[in-house]
Design a protein around this motif. Sequence first.
Motif, mmCIF file in Angstrom:
data_model
loop_
_atom_site.group_PDB
_atom_site.id
_atom_site.type_symbol
_atom_site.label_atom_id
_atom_site.label_comp_id
_atom_site.label_asym_id
_atom_site.label_seq_id
_atom_site.Cartn_x
_atom_site.Cartn_y
_atom_site.Cartn_z
ATOM 1 N N ASN A 1 -4.174 1.160 -1.009
ATOM 2 C CA ASN A 1 -5.100 1.714 -0.019
ATOM 3 C C ASN A 1 -6.527 1.239 -0.287
ATOM 4 N N ASP B 1 -0.835 -3.684 8.982
ATOM 5 C CA ASP B 1 0.144 -2.597 9.013
ATOM 6 C C ASP B 1 1.549 -3.021 8.595
ATOM 7 N N THR B 2 1.667 -4.157 7.905
ATOM 8 C CA THR B 2 2.987 -4.651 7.512
ATOM 9 C C THR B 2 3.043 -4.934 6.014
ATOM 10 N N THR C 1 -0.776 -9.162 5.760
ATOM 11 C CA THR C 1 0.483 -8.596 5.286
ATOM 12 C C THR C 1 0.404 -8.397 3.780
ATOM 13 N N MET D 1 -0.399 -1.442 16.560
ATOM 14 C CA MET D 1 -0.305 -2.173 15.290
ATOM 15 C C MET D 1 -1.697 -2.557 14.819
ATOM 16 N N GLY D 2 -2.047 -2.147 13.606
ATOM 17 C CA GLY D 2 -3.349 -2.466 13.060
ATOM 18 C C GLY D 2 -3.387 -3.849 12.448
ATOM 19 N N PHE E 1 -6.941 -2.145 1.129
ATOM 20 C CA PHE E 1 -6.966 -2.157 2.588
ATOM 21 C C PHE E 1 -8.361 -2.434 3.145
ATOM 22 N N PHE F 1 2.337 1.799 5.520
ATOM 23 C CA PHE F 1 2.544 0.711 6.475
ATOM 24 C C PHE F 1 3.492 1.135 7.597
ATOM 25 N N ASP F 2 3.207 0.677 8.802
ATOM 26 C CA ASP F 2 4.079 0.962 9.941
ATOM 27 C C ASP F 2 5.393 0.192 9.839
ATOM 28 N N SER G 1 1.532 -8.420 11.870
ATOM 29 C CA SER G 1 0.141 -8.105 11.539
ATOM 30 C C SER G 1 -0.617 -9.357 11.115
#
Length: 203
Positions: free
Chosen positions: A106, A5-6, A90, A1-2, A109, A44-45, A87
């Motif tokens: 992105n 990533d949420t 978020t 989990m980065g 990010f 996102f994961d 994360s």
Amino acid sequence: MGIADTAIILCGGKSSRMGFDKSKIKMGDKFLIELMAEKLGNLFDTVIFVAEDKYKFGNIGYPVIEDVNKGKGPAGGILTGLKFSPSKYTFFTACDMPFINLEYINYMFKFTDEDKFQVVMAQHGPDIEPLYSFYSKELIPRFENCLHENILSIRNIIQYSNIKYIPEDIQKKYDKSISMFTNLNYKDDLSVLYDKYKIEFGK
């Protein structure tokens, strides 16, 4: 989990102007929020819904977290989301903001990667976009204190935070013919979706 990533979609609100629950708008056989989540899943994961009732969407295929701050508006939903998010940062958006712009998100990010801002959000002159933004878990105590004092304005809650504002000229480079910040507030607003989708209203 980065570190970021949420993504969370807020599915609360009274939808009084729309006349029905906006979070249950359907496009064909899927909820609009499902299509939003599918698109966010490209970046996102984890994609989570925050709603006043965790069972309201049935077997939707995404985690639904029940808002523990009912009646506190988007600020309450953000606090619930921050507490449950795996994360540090978020991304938050709302169920009535369906035009997900992955390129712009992105771009945002990289400011979470720097890990020095508590909020990353767009600014339009004096206005901000609180529900197309990244928030850090560091803000949990601030949100808790403000909600305890019934301070529900996100602008007021985050005013002393370290905020990275994305200027309008950058936003315009990414924004499409239908703005990513478009809200669906009234039934007439749904016309922006009719060209591509058949809308069915959830019951």
